[in-house]
Scaffold this motif. Sequence first.
Motif, PDB file in Angstrom:
ATOM      1  N   ARG A  22       0.838  -1.131  -0.045  1.00  0.00           N
ATOM      2  CA  ARG A  22       0.084  -0.046  -0.032  1.00  0.00           C
ATOM      3  C   ARG A  22       0.798   1.327   0.113  1.00  0.00           C
ATOM      4  O   ARG A  22       0.691   2.198  -0.771  1.00  0.00           O
ATOM      5  N   LEU A  23       2.063   1.258   0.936  1.00  0.00           N
ATOM      6  CA  LEU A  23       3.105   2.471   0.910  1.00  0.00           C
ATOM      7  C   LEU A  23       3.642   2.455  -0.551  1.00  0.00           C
ATOM      8  O   LEU A  23       3.823   3.487  -1.103  1.00  0.00           O
ATOM      9  N   LYS A  24       4.068   1.308  -1.104  1.00  0.00           N
ATOM     10  CA  LYS A  24       4.760   1.393  -2.295  1.00  0.00           C
ATOM     11  C   LYS A  24       3.917   2.058  -3.381  1.00  0.00           C
ATOM     12  O   LYS A  24       4.388   2.747  -4.215  1.00  0.00           O
ATOM     13  N   VAL A  25       2.599   1.641  -3.592  1.00  0.00           N
ATOM     14  CA  VAL A  25       1.743   2.386  -4.503  1.00  0.00           C
ATOM     15  C   VAL A  25       1.752   3.836  -4.152  1.00  0.00           C
ATOM     16  O   VAL A  25       1.473   4.550  -5.288  1.00  0.00           O
ATOM     17  N   LYS A  26       1.639   4.305  -2.864  1.00  0.00           N
ATOM     18  CA  LYS A  26       1.876   5.782  -2.527  1.00  0.00           C
ATOM     19  C   LYS A  26       3.346   6.458  -2.666  1.00  0.00           C
ATOM     20  O   LYS A  26       3.306   7.610  -2.413  1.00  0.00           O
ATOM     21  N   ASN A  27       4.059   5.507  -3.319  1.00  0.00           N
ATOM     22  CA  ASN A  27       5.551   6.156  -3.428  1.00  0.00           C
ATOM     23  C   ASN A  27       6.002   6.765  -1.990  1.00  0.00           C
ATOM     24  O   ASN A  27       6.869   7.555  -1.996  1.00  0.00           O
ATOM     25  N   LYS A  28       5.580   5.925  -0.936  1.00  0.00           N
ATOM     26  CA  LYS A  28       5.968   5.935   0.510  1.00  0.00           C
ATOM     27  C   LYS A  28       7.239   4.882   0.719  1.00  0.00           C
ATOM     28  O   LYS A  28       7.039   3.637   0.551  1.00  0.00           O
TER      29      LYS A  28
END
Length: 132
Positions: free
Chosen positions: A63-69
Amino acid sequence: MEYDIISWESINEAVEILAKQIEDSNIHYEVIYGLARGGLVPAVMLSHKLKIPMVLNMEEVWRLKVKNKPALIVDDISDTGETLRYFDDQKFDIAALFVRVHTSKIKPKYSYKNINHNNWLLFTWETKDSSK
Protein backbone atom coordinates in the motif's frame (compact mmCIF):
# COMPACT_ATOMS: atom_id res chain seq x y z
CA MET A 1 29.87 -27.67 8.88
CA GLU A 2 31.72 -24.83 10.55
CA TYR A 3 29.80 -22.23 12.55
CA ASP A 4 30.40 -18.63 13.47
CA ILE A 5 28.33 -17.87 16.54
CA ILE A 6 26.88 -14.37 16.44
CA SER A 7 26.46 -12.99 19.97
CA TRP A 8 23.86 -10.55 21.26
CA GLU A 9 26.70 -8.06 21.62
CA SER A 10 27.39 -8.33 17.87
CA ILE A 11 23.67 -8.05 17.08
CA ASN A 12 23.39 -4.90 19.20
CA GLU A 13 26.45 -3.41 17.50
CA ALA A 14 25.03 -4.28 14.07
CA VAL A 15 21.69 -2.63 14.88
CA GLU A 16 23.47 0.51 16.11
CA ILE A 17 25.50 0.74 12.91
CA LEU A 18 22.49 0.05 10.67
CA ALA A 19 20.43 2.65 12.56
CA LYS A 20 23.18 5.23 12.04
CA GLN A 21 23.40 4.42 8.32
CA ILE A 22 19.61 4.74 8.00
CA GLU A 23 19.52 8.03 9.93
CA ASP A 24 22.38 9.41 7.83
CA SER A 25 20.49 8.55 4.63
CA ASN A 26 17.80 11.12 5.52
CA ILE A 27 15.18 8.74 4.12
CA HIS A 28 12.13 8.72 6.36
CA TYR A 29 10.78 5.18 6.18
CA GLU A 30 7.09 4.79 6.93
CA VAL A 31 7.46 1.19 8.11
CA ILE A 32 9.95 -1.61 8.64
CA TYR A 33 9.18 -5.12 7.44
CA GLY A 34 11.27 -8.03 8.75
CA LEU A 35 11.47 -11.19 6.70
CA ALA A 36 10.09 -14.17 8.57
CA ARG A 37 12.58 -15.99 10.73
CA GLY A 38 15.97 -14.28 10.41
CA GLY A 39 14.76 -10.75 9.74
CA LEU A 40 12.19 -10.48 12.51
CA VAL A 41 14.50 -9.88 15.47
CA PRO A 42 16.71 -7.24 13.80
CA ALA A 43 13.59 -5.56 12.37
CA VAL A 44 12.03 -5.28 15.83
CA MET A 45 15.28 -3.88 17.22
CA LEU A 46 15.59 -1.33 14.39
CA SER A 47 11.92 -0.40 14.78
CA HIS A 48 12.46 0.44 18.45
CA LYS A 49 15.78 2.20 17.86
CA LEU A 50 14.51 4.36 14.99
CA LYS A 51 10.94 4.73 16.26
CA ILE A 52 9.59 3.48 12.93
CA PRO A 53 6.53 1.21 13.07
CA MET A 54 7.10 -2.41 12.17
CA VAL A 55 4.50 -4.23 10.12
CA LEU A 56 3.96 -7.95 9.83
CA ASN A 57 1.77 -7.82 6.77
CA MET A 58 3.28 -7.39 3.32
CA GLU A 59 0.01 -5.83 2.12
CA GLU A 60 0.75 -2.73 4.19
CA VAL A 61 4.19 -2.47 2.58
CA TRP A 62 2.60 -2.66 -0.90
CA ARG A 63 0.00 0.00 0.00
CA LEU A 64 2.84 2.37 0.85
CA LYS A 65 4.77 1.45 -2.30
CA VAL A 66 1.76 2.37 -4.45
CA LYS A 67 1.71 5.76 -2.68
CA ASN A 68 5.49 6.17 -3.29
CA LYS A 69 6.22 6.07 0.44
CA PRO A 70 9.36 4.22 1.49
CA ALA A 71 9.38 0.95 3.42
CA LEU A 72 12.52 -0.78 4.66
CA ILE A 73 12.97 -4.55 4.28
CA VAL A 74 15.20 -6.22 6.91
CA ASP A 75 16.91 -9.62 7.02
CA ASP A 76 19.72 -11.15 9.04
CA ILE A 77 21.90 -12.12 6.07
CA SER A 78 22.04 -11.77 2.33
CA ASP A 79 23.56 -15.16 1.66
CA THR A 80 22.78 -16.05 -1.95
CA GLY A 81 20.50 -13.04 -2.24
CA GLU A 82 17.66 -15.17 -3.56
CA THR A 83 15.31 -14.33 -0.67
CA LEU A 84 15.97 -10.62 -1.05
CA ARG A 85 16.14 -10.52 -4.85
CA TYR A 86 12.37 -10.05 -5.19
CA PHE A 87 12.45 -6.97 -2.93
CA ASP A 88 15.51 -5.63 -4.71
CA ASP A 89 13.79 -6.11 -8.09
CA GLN A 90 10.79 -4.16 -6.74
CA LYS A 91 13.14 -1.29 -5.73
CA PHE A 92 12.68 -1.61 -1.97
CA ASP A 93 15.53 -0.50 0.27
CA ILE A 94 17.07 -3.44 2.11
CA ALA A 95 19.03 -3.71 5.34
CA ALA A 96 20.93 -6.89 6.21
CA LEU A 97 23.16 -7.50 9.17
CA PHE A 98 25.59 -9.54 7.09
CA VAL A 99 26.28 -9.85 3.37
CA ARG A 100 28.07 -12.88 1.98
CA VAL A 101 29.77 -10.84 -0.75
CA HIS A 102 31.09 -13.76 -2.78
CA THR A 103 27.63 -15.37 -3.22
CA SER A 104 24.98 -12.67 -2.78
CA LYS A 105 23.28 -11.62 -5.98
CA ILE A 106 22.17 -8.31 -4.44
CA LYS A 107 23.81 -5.54 -2.46
CA PRO A 108 21.63 -4.27 0.39
CA LYS A 109 21.47 -0.48 0.81
CA TYR A 110 22.46 -0.88 4.47
CA SER A 111 24.64 -3.57 6.02
CA TYR A 112 26.77 -4.19 9.07
CA LYS A 113 29.49 -6.53 7.81
CA ASN A 114 30.57 -8.16 4.61
CA ILE A 115 31.78 -11.73 4.96
CA ASN A 116 33.78 -13.76 2.50
CA HIS A 117 33.55 -17.32 3.82
CA ASN A 118 31.02 -20.14 3.87
CA ASN A 119 30.75 -20.77 7.62
CA TRP A 120 27.17 -20.96 8.85
CA LEU A 121 26.29 -17.85 10.86
CA LEU A 122 24.53 -19.11 13.96
CA PHE A 123 22.45 -16.25 15.34
CA THR A 124 21.42 -16.23 18.99
CA TRP A 125 17.78 -16.91 18.06
CA GLU A 126 18.76 -20.12 16.18
CA THR A 127 20.01 -23.57 17.04
CA LYS A 128 22.44 -25.74 15.10
CA ASP A 129 19.38 -27.62 13.83
CA SER A 130 18.49 -24.43 11.92
CA SER A 131 21.35 -25.12 9.53
CA LYS A 132 19.98 -28.48 8.39
